[in-house]
Design a protein around this motif. Structure first.
Motif, PDB file in Angstrom:
ATOM      1  N   SER A   1      10.222   5.319  -3.526  1.00  0.00           N
ATOM      2  CA  SER A   1       9.123   5.389  -4.498  1.00  0.00           C
ATOM      3  C   SER A   1       8.060   6.375  -4.047  1.00  0.00           C
ATOM      4  N   ARG A   2       7.732   6.354  -2.748  1.00  0.00           N
ATOM      5  CA  ARG A   2       6.681   7.236  -2.244  1.00  0.00           C
ATOM      6  C   ARG A   2       7.097   8.703  -2.311  1.00  0.00           C
ATOM      7  N   VAL A   3       8.358   8.975  -1.982  1.00  0.00           N
ATOM      8  CA  VAL A   3       8.851  10.354  -2.042  1.00  0.00           C
ATOM      9  C   VAL A   3       8.806  10.873  -3.478  1.00  0.00           C
ATOM     10  N   ASN A   4       9.215  10.025  -4.431  1.00  0.00           N
ATOM     11  CA  ASN A   4       9.165  10.430  -5.832  1.00  0.00           C
ATOM     12  C   ASN A   4       7.745  10.730  -6.282  1.00  0.00           C
ATOM     13  N   GLU A   5       6.802   9.902  -5.853  1.00  0.00           N
ATOM     14  CA  GLU A   5       5.407  10.110  -6.231  1.00  0.00           C
ATOM     15  C   GLU A   5       4.871  11.411  -5.653  1.00  0.00           C
ATOM     16  N   GLU A   6       5.251  11.720  -4.416  1.00  0.00           N
ATOM     17  CA  GLU A   6       4.801  12.953  -3.786  1.00  0.00           C
ATOM     18  C   GLU A   6       5.359  14.179  -4.518  1.00  0.00           C
ATOM     19  N   LEU A   7       6.620  14.089  -4.940  1.00  0.00           N
ATOM     20  CA  LEU A   7       7.228  15.197  -5.683  1.00  0.00           C
ATOM     21  C   LEU A   7       6.531  15.411  -7.017  1.00  0.00           C
ATOM     22  N   TYR A  10       2.950  -9.468  -3.331  1.00  0.00           N
ATOM     23  CA  TYR A  10       3.275 -10.576  -2.436  1.00  0.00           C
ATOM     24  C   TYR A  10       2.182 -11.631  -2.497  1.00  0.00           C
ATOM     25  N   CYS A  11       2.618 -12.884  -2.346  1.00  0.00           N
ATOM     26  CA  CYS A  11       1.652 -13.994  -2.403  1.00  0.00           C
ATOM     27  C   CYS A  11       0.943 -14.190  -1.065  1.00  0.00           C
ATOM     28  N   SER A  12       1.481 -13.604   0.018  1.00  0.00           N
ATOM     29  CA  SER A  12       0.868 -13.785   1.335  1.00  0.00           C
ATOM     30  C   SER A  12       1.317 -12.662   2.270  1.00  0.00           C
ATOM     31  N   GLU A  13       0.578 -12.483   3.354  1.00  0.00           N
ATOM     32  CA  GLU A  13       0.977 -11.503   4.363  1.00  0.00           C
ATOM     33  C   GLU A  13       2.307 -11.886   4.992  1.00  0.00           C
ATOM     34  N   LYS A  14       2.537 -13.179   5.147  1.00  0.00           N
ATOM     35  CA  LYS A  14       3.795 -13.657   5.725  1.00  0.00           C
ATOM     36  C   LYS A  14       4.979 -13.202   4.881  1.00  0.00           C
ATOM     37  N   CYS A  15       4.877 -13.361   3.552  1.00  0.00           N
ATOM     38  CA  CYS A  15       5.962 -12.946   2.669  1.00  0.00           C
ATOM     39  C   CYS A  15       6.158 -11.431   2.716  1.00  0.00           C
ATOM     40  N   GLN A  16       5.058 -10.698   2.810  1.00  0.00           N
ATOM     41  CA  GLN A  16       5.175  -9.242   2.860  1.00  0.00           C
ATOM     42  C   GLN A  16       5.890  -8.799   4.138  1.00  0.00           C
ATOM     43  N   ARG A  17       5.560  -9.423   5.269  1.00  0.00           N
ATOM     44  CA  ARG A  17       6.231  -9.076   6.531  1.00  0.00           C
ATOM     45  C   ARG A  17       7.711  -9.434   6.478  1.00  0.00           C
ATOM     46  N   GLU A  18       8.022 -10.602   5.950  1.00  0.00           N
ATOM     47  CA  GLU A  18       9.418 -11.046   5.877  1.00  0.00           C
ATOM     48  C   GLU A  18      10.258 -10.129   4.994  1.00  0.00           C
ATOM     49  N   LYS A  26       0.815  -1.213   0.000  1.00  0.00           N
ATOM     50  CA  LYS A  26       0.000   0.000   0.000  1.00  0.00           C
ATOM     51  C   LYS A  26       0.852   1.267   0.000  1.00  0.00           C
ATOM     52  N   GLY A  27       2.148   1.129   0.320  1.00  0.00           N
ATOM     53  CA  GLY A  27       3.018   2.291   0.334  1.00  0.00           C
ATOM     54  C   GLY A  27       3.453   2.703  -1.055  1.00  0.00           C
ATOM     55  N   CYS A  28       4.182   1.808  -1.748  1.00  0.00           N
ATOM     56  CA  CYS A  28       4.714   2.145  -3.070  1.00  0.00           C
ATOM     57  C   CYS A  28       3.810   1.712  -4.208  1.00  0.00           C
ATOM     58  N   LYS A  29       2.912   0.771  -3.937  1.00  0.00           N
ATOM     59  CA  LYS A  29       1.974   0.247  -4.933  1.00  0.00           C
ATOM     60  C   LYS A  29       2.691  -0.399  -6.115  1.00  0.00           C
ATOM     61  N   THR A  30       3.876  -0.962  -5.864  1.00  0.00           N
ATOM     62  CA  THR A  30       4.599  -1.667  -6.920  1.00  0.00           C
ATOM     63  C   THR A  30       4.975  -3.086  -6.524  1.00  0.00           C
ATOM     64  N   ALA A  31       5.288  -3.320  -5.267  1.00  0.00           N
ATOM     65  CA  ALA A  31       5.714  -4.645  -4.823  1.00  0.00           C
ATOM     66  C   ALA A  31       4.496  -5.530  -4.585  1.00  0.00           C
TER      67      ALA A  31
END
Length: 316
Positions: A71-77, A51-59, A44-49
Protein backbone atom coordinates in the motif's frame (compact mmCIF):
# COMPACT_ATOMS: atom_id res chain seq x y z
CA UNK A 1 -9.76 -1.33 1.36
CA UNK A 2 -10.14 -4.84 0.01
CA UNK A 3 -13.35 -6.86 0.08
CA UNK A 4 -13.21 -8.16 3.62
CA UNK A 5 -15.46 -9.01 6.54
CA UNK A 6 -15.87 -5.34 7.39
CA UNK A 7 -19.35 -3.75 7.36
CA UNK A 8 -20.41 -2.04 4.15
CA UNK A 9 -20.03 1.72 4.07
CA UNK A 10 -23.12 3.89 3.78
CA UNK A 11 -21.45 7.33 3.83
CA UNK A 12 -19.04 8.61 1.18
CA UNK A 13 -17.23 11.91 0.62
CA UNK A 14 -15.93 12.21 -2.97
CA UNK A 15 -12.55 13.86 -3.15
CA UNK A 16 -11.56 12.51 0.26
CA UNK A 17 -8.13 11.08 -0.52
CA UNK A 18 -7.73 9.66 2.98
CA UNK A 19 -6.71 6.03 2.99
CA UNK A 20 -9.16 4.85 5.66
CA UNK A 21 -12.44 4.63 3.79
CA UNK A 22 -14.53 2.42 6.05
CA UNK A 23 -14.72 4.34 9.30
CA UNK A 24 -16.78 1.53 10.85
CA UNK A 25 -14.24 -1.20 10.08
CA UNK A 26 -13.55 -4.00 12.55
CA UNK A 27 -10.22 -4.74 14.22
CA UNK A 28 -7.99 -6.43 11.64
CA UNK A 29 -6.61 -8.86 14.21
CA UNK A 30 -9.53 -10.04 16.36
CA UNK A 31 -12.38 -8.84 14.08
CA UNK A 32 -14.07 -7.06 17.01
CA UNK A 33 -16.63 -4.38 16.17
CA UNK A 34 -16.57 -0.96 17.77
CA UNK A 35 -18.77 -0.21 20.75
CA UNK A 36 -20.75 3.00 20.60
CA UNK A 37 -18.44 5.89 19.78
CA UNK A 38 -15.26 3.89 20.39
CA UNK A 39 -12.27 4.93 18.28
CA UNK A 40 -9.81 2.38 16.91
CA UNK A 41 -6.18 3.21 16.10
CA UNK A 42 -4.99 3.23 12.48
CA UNK A 43 -1.78 1.76 11.08
CA UNK A 44 0.56 4.74 10.47
CA UNK A 45 2.19 2.99 7.52
CA UNK A 46 -0.70 2.19 5.17
CA UNK A 47 -3.40 4.21 6.96
CA UNK A 48 -5.99 1.53 6.16
CA UNK A 49 -5.75 -1.17 8.83
CA UNK A 50 -7.54 -0.45 12.11
CA UNK A 51 -6.98 -2.07 15.50
CA UNK A 52 -8.83 -2.09 18.80
CA UNK A 53 -5.59 -2.14 20.83
CA UNK A 54 -1.81 -1.94 20.57
CA UNK A 55 -1.69 -5.63 21.47
CA UNK A 56 -3.80 -6.56 18.44
CA UNK A 57 -1.71 -4.34 16.19
CA UNK A 58 1.53 -6.01 17.34
CA UNK A 59 0.07 -9.50 16.96
CA UNK A 60 -1.17 -8.75 13.43
CA UNK A 61 2.06 -7.21 12.10
CA UNK A 62 3.46 -10.50 10.82
CA UNK A 63 0.33 -10.92 8.65
CA UNK A 64 -0.05 -7.27 7.75
CA UNK A 65 3.49 -6.18 6.86
CA UNK A 66 3.44 -7.32 3.20
CA UNK A 67 0.14 -5.58 2.44
CA UNK A 68 1.29 -2.53 4.39
CA UNK A 69 4.44 -2.23 2.28
CA UNK A 70 2.44 -2.81 -0.93
CA UNK A 71 0.00 0.00 0.00
CA UNK A 72 2.78 2.43 0.90
CA UNK A 73 4.70 1.79 -2.33
CA UNK A 74 1.55 2.39 -4.37
CA UNK A 75 0.88 5.65 -2.54
CA UNK A 76 4.44 6.84 -3.16
CA UNK A 77 4.12 6.07 -6.88
CA UNK A 78 0.83 7.96 -7.10
CA UNK A 79 2.29 10.94 -5.25
CA UNK A 80 5.20 11.07 -7.72
CA UNK A 81 2.86 10.93 -10.73
CA UNK A 82 -0.19 12.77 -9.46
CA UNK A 83 -0.88 14.84 -12.57
CA UNK A 84 -4.12 14.51 -14.53
CA UNK A 85 -4.02 11.53 -16.94
CA UNK A 86 -6.13 13.31 -19.55
CA UNK A 87 -8.19 16.39 -20.35
CA UNK A 88 -11.25 16.68 -18.15
CA UNK A 89 -10.19 13.88 -15.83
CA UNK A 90 -9.26 14.03 -12.13
CA UNK A 91 -5.63 13.55 -11.16
CA UNK A 92 -4.38 10.07 -10.25
CA UNK A 93 -4.83 10.51 -6.49
CA UNK A 94 -8.44 11.65 -6.98
CA UNK A 95 -9.08 8.81 -9.43
CA UNK A 96 -7.88 6.27 -6.89
CA UNK A 97 -10.21 7.74 -4.28
CA UNK A 98 -13.16 7.64 -6.70
CA UNK A 99 -12.35 4.08 -7.77
CA UNK A 100 -12.09 2.89 -4.18
CA UNK A 101 -15.49 4.41 -3.37
CA UNK A 102 -17.13 3.09 -6.55
CA UNK A 103 -15.94 -0.49 -5.98
CA UNK A 104 -17.02 -0.34 -2.34
CA UNK A 105 -20.44 1.16 -3.12
CA UNK A 106 -21.25 -1.56 -5.65
CA UNK A 107 -19.53 -4.40 -3.80
CA UNK A 108 -22.73 -6.48 -3.28
CA UNK A 109 -23.66 -6.14 -6.96
CA UNK A 110 -20.20 -7.13 -8.19
CA UNK A 111 -20.09 -10.02 -5.69
CA UNK A 112 -23.44 -11.39 -6.92
CA UNK A 113 -22.45 -10.87 -10.55
CA UNK A 114 -19.24 -12.84 -10.05
CA UNK A 115 -21.19 -15.80 -8.66
CA UNK A 116 -23.65 -15.64 -11.57
CA UNK A 117 -20.74 -15.48 -14.03
CA UNK A 118 -19.14 -18.56 -12.45
CA UNK A 119 -22.40 -20.50 -12.70
CA UNK A 120 -22.73 -19.54 -16.37
CA UNK A 121 -19.22 -20.92 -16.94
CA UNK A 122 -20.14 -24.30 -15.46
CA UNK A 123 -20.02 -23.65 -11.72
CA UNK A 124 -17.39 -22.75 -9.15
CA UNK A 125 -15.88 -26.24 -8.98
CA UNK A 126 -15.58 -26.52 -12.78
CA UNK A 127 -13.95 -23.09 -13.12
CA UNK A 128 -11.51 -23.49 -10.22
CA UNK A 129 -10.79 -27.04 -11.38
CA UNK A 130 -8.90 -25.39 -14.23
CA UNK A 131 -6.71 -23.55 -11.71
CA UNK A 132 -6.88 -20.36 -9.64
CA UNK A 133 -8.59 -17.56 -11.55
CA UNK A 134 -8.48 -13.76 -11.35
CA UNK A 135 -11.56 -11.67 -12.09
CA UNK A 136 -10.83 -8.53 -14.12
CA UNK A 137 -13.47 -5.78 -14.06
CA UNK A 138 -12.74 -3.24 -16.85
CA UNK A 139 -14.10 0.26 -16.14
CA UNK A 140 -14.16 3.63 -17.84
CA UNK A 141 -14.24 7.00 -16.08
CA UNK A 142 -17.58 8.77 -16.47
CA UNK A 143 -17.48 12.56 -16.24
CA UNK A 144 -20.03 14.24 -13.95
CA UNK A 145 -23.03 16.01 -15.47
CA UNK A 146 -23.40 19.72 -16.13
CA UNK A 147 -23.63 20.42 -12.38
CA UNK A 148 -20.09 19.11 -11.90
CA UNK A 149 -21.22 17.19 -8.80
CA UNK A 150 -19.63 13.76 -8.51
CA UNK A 151 -22.06 11.02 -7.46
CA UNK A 152 -19.74 8.29 -6.11
CA UNK A 153 -22.10 5.58 -7.43
CA UNK A 154 -21.76 6.88 -11.01
CA UNK A 155 -18.07 7.67 -11.48
CA UNK A 156 -17.29 4.72 -13.77
CA UNK A 157 -19.09 2.70 -16.42
CA UNK A 158 -18.87 -1.09 -16.42
CA UNK A 159 -18.99 -3.47 -19.38
CA UNK A 160 -18.16 -7.08 -18.48
CA UNK A 161 -16.25 -9.38 -16.14
CA UNK A 162 -13.30 -11.36 -17.49
CA UNK A 163 -11.74 -14.40 -15.81
CA UNK A 164 -8.01 -14.92 -16.31
CA UNK A 165 -5.90 -17.93 -15.23
CA UNK A 166 -3.69 -16.73 -12.39
CA UNK A 167 -0.68 -18.79 -13.49
CA UNK A 168 -0.68 -17.01 -16.86
CA UNK A 169 -0.84 -13.61 -15.14
CA UNK A 170 1.96 -14.49 -12.68
CA UNK A 171 4.16 -15.63 -15.53
CA UNK A 172 4.35 -12.04 -16.79
CA UNK A 173 5.03 -9.90 -13.68
CA UNK A 174 6.05 -6.84 -15.73
CA UNK A 175 3.14 -7.04 -18.16
CA UNK A 176 -0.29 -5.43 -18.44
CA UNK A 177 -1.58 -7.03 -15.25
CA UNK A 178 1.44 -6.30 -13.05
CA UNK A 179 -0.84 -4.86 -10.30
CA UNK A 180 -2.50 -8.28 -9.97
CA UNK A 181 0.90 -9.94 -9.50
CA UNK A 182 1.95 -7.39 -6.87
CA UNK A 183 -1.37 -7.59 -5.05
CA UNK A 184 -1.40 -11.38 -5.09
CA UNK A 185 2.13 -11.66 -3.75
CA UNK A 186 1.41 -9.20 -0.94
CA UNK A 187 -1.95 -10.64 0.10
CA UNK A 188 -1.11 -14.20 1.19
CA UNK A 189 -1.85 -13.52 4.87
CA UNK A 190 -4.97 -11.54 4.03
CA UNK A 191 -6.37 -14.32 1.86
CA UNK A 192 -5.70 -16.88 4.57
CA UNK A 193 -7.48 -14.71 7.12
CA UNK A 194 -10.47 -14.27 4.81
CA UNK A 195 -10.68 -18.01 4.21
CA UNK A 196 -10.97 -18.45 7.95
CA UNK A 197 -13.68 -15.78 8.17
CA UNK A 198 -15.81 -17.23 5.36
CA UNK A 199 -15.14 -20.94 6.03
CA UNK A 200 -18.16 -21.14 8.35
CA UNK A 201 -20.57 -20.01 5.62
CA UNK A 202 -22.52 -22.72 3.72
CA UNK A 203 -21.06 -23.60 0.33
CA UNK A 204 -17.88 -21.53 0.69
CA UNK A 205 -15.15 -22.70 -1.71
CA UNK A 206 -12.36 -20.11 -1.87
CA UNK A 207 -11.33 -16.48 -2.18
CA UNK A 208 -11.01 -15.02 -5.69
CA UNK A 209 -8.93 -11.90 -6.40
CA UNK A 210 -10.82 -9.17 -8.27
CA UNK A 211 -9.11 -6.25 -9.99
CA UNK A 212 -11.14 -3.14 -10.84
CA UNK A 213 -9.22 -1.72 -13.77
CA UNK A 214 -10.04 1.62 -15.46
CA UNK A 215 -8.70 2.22 -18.96
CA UNK A 216 -6.62 5.06 -17.47
CA UNK A 217 -5.33 5.46 -13.94
CA UNK A 218 -4.77 3.29 -10.85
CA UNK A 219 -6.38 -0.06 -10.14
CA UNK A 220 -8.18 -1.41 -7.07
CA UNK A 221 -7.73 -4.96 -5.79
CA UNK A 222 -10.33 -6.84 -3.80
CA UNK A 223 -10.86 -10.42 -2.64
CA UNK A 224 -14.34 -11.95 -3.00
CA UNK A 225 -15.58 -15.19 -1.45
CA UNK A 226 -17.05 -17.68 -3.94
CA UNK A 227 -19.63 -20.32 -3.13
CA UNK A 228 -21.24 -23.37 -4.69
CA UNK A 229 -25.02 -23.62 -4.75
CA UNK A 230 -26.84 -26.58 -3.25
CA UNK A 231 -29.19 -26.48 -6.23
CA UNK A 232 -28.43 -25.40 -9.78
CA UNK A 233 -30.16 -22.31 -11.12
CA UNK A 234 -31.38 -22.17 -14.74
CA UNK A 235 -28.89 -20.57 -17.12
CA UNK A 236 -31.45 -17.94 -18.11
CA UNK A 237 -31.85 -16.90 -14.47
CA UNK A 238 -28.10 -16.31 -14.09
CA UNK A 239 -28.00 -14.35 -17.34
CA UNK A 240 -30.92 -12.18 -16.24
CA UNK A 241 -29.21 -11.59 -12.92
CA UNK A 242 -26.05 -10.39 -14.65
CA UNK A 243 -28.00 -8.04 -16.90
CA UNK A 244 -30.10 -6.59 -14.07
CA UNK A 245 -27.16 -5.99 -11.74
CA UNK A 246 -25.22 -4.37 -14.58
CA UNK A 247 -28.13 -1.97 -14.96
CA UNK A 248 -28.04 -1.25 -11.22
CA UNK A 249 -24.45 -0.08 -11.62
CA UNK A 250 -25.24 1.88 -14.78
CA UNK A 251 -28.04 3.94 -13.19
CA UNK A 252 -26.54 4.17 -9.68
CA UNK A 253 -28.75 1.73 -7.77
CA UNK A 254 -26.95 0.50 -4.65
CA UNK A 255 -27.63 -2.71 -2.71
CA UNK A 256 -27.45 -2.49 1.08
CA UNK A 257 -28.95 -4.14 4.16
CA UNK A 258 -31.03 -1.62 6.15
CA UNK A 259 -30.16 -3.67 9.27
CA UNK A 260 -27.86 -6.67 9.82
CA UNK A 261 -30.88 -8.94 10.39
CA UNK A 262 -32.68 -7.81 7.20
CA UNK A 263 -32.29 -8.91 3.58
CA UNK A 264 -30.59 -6.47 1.15
CA UNK A 265 -32.80 -3.91 -0.58
CA UNK A 266 -32.31 -1.46 -3.43
CA UNK A 267 -31.21 2.07 -2.61
CA UNK A 268 -29.38 5.11 -3.92
CA UNK A 269 -26.75 7.60 -2.77
CA UNK A 270 -28.37 10.82 -1.55
CA UNK A 271 -26.48 14.12 -1.78
CA UNK A 272 -26.42 15.79 1.63
CA UNK A 273 -24.73 19.00 0.60
CA UNK A 274 -23.32 20.13 -2.73
CA UNK A 275 -21.74 16.76 -3.50
CA UNK A 276 -19.48 16.86 -0.44
CA UNK A 277 -21.26 14.07 1.44
CA UNK A 278 -23.43 11.20 0.22
CA UNK A 279 -25.40 8.67 2.24
CA UNK A 280 -27.26 5.54 1.24
CA UNK A 281 -31.05 5.75 1.27
CA UNK A 282 -33.68 3.04 0.52
CA UNK A 283 -35.29 3.14 -2.93
CA UNK A 284 -37.22 -0.11 -3.46
CA UNK A 285 -37.66 -3.06 -1.12
CA UNK A 286 -37.73 -5.75 -3.78
CA UNK A 287 -38.80 -8.31 -1.18
CA UNK A 288 -42.23 -6.72 -0.66
CA UNK A 289 -42.73 -3.83 -3.12
CA UNK A 290 -45.88 -4.55 -5.21
CA UNK A 291 -44.62 -2.62 -8.25
CA UNK A 292 -41.41 -4.64 -8.29
CA UNK A 293 -43.34 -7.89 -8.03
CA UNK A 294 -45.57 -6.88 -10.95
CA UNK A 295 -42.52 -6.08 -13.09
CA UNK A 296 -41.51 -9.48 -14.46
CA UNK A 297 -38.83 -8.65 -17.01
CA UNK A 298 -35.45 -6.92 -16.68
CA UNK A 299 -36.70 -4.14 -18.96
CA UNK A 300 -39.77 -3.49 -16.78
CA UNK A 301 -37.72 -3.48 -13.59
CA UNK A 302 -35.10 -1.14 -15.00
CA UNK A 303 -37.85 1.24 -16.13
CA UNK A 304 -39.32 1.17 -12.60
CA UNK A 305 -35.91 1.88 -11.05
CA UNK A 306 -35.23 4.73 -13.47
CA UNK A 307 -38.51 6.34 -12.46
CA UNK A 308 -37.73 5.89 -8.76
CA UNK A 309 -34.25 7.35 -9.27
CA UNK A 310 -35.71 10.36 -11.12
CA UNK A 311 -38.09 10.93 -8.20
CA UNK A 312 -35.22 10.66 -5.70
CA UNK A 313 -32.97 13.00 -7.74
CA UNK A 314 -35.38 15.53 -9.32
CA UNK A 315 -32.63 18.03 -10.19
CA UNK A 316 -30.22 15.53 -11.75
Amino acid sequence: MGIESHPLQTTFRPGDAGELRNKGGRCRNCDRARKGGEQFSVCKGCKTAVYCSEKCQREHWKDHKDMCKYSRVNEELLAEHSGAPGAGMPNLVELKSLLRDFSEIHRPSFQTMLLAKLRLLGGVDAVLGRGQQVCLVPLKYREPGSSGIVNPALTFTYTNMVLLPLDRVLADPQGTHAPIVEGWNASASLRERLRGVYAVEPGFVDIMPVMFSPLVGPTQMGYFPVYRLSEEEPREQNQNQLELLSKFIEIGVVLRQPRPDKAPILGHMKDLGGGRKWEWRPLVDWNIDPEWKRAKTTKERVKLLQRKMAEAHPSA
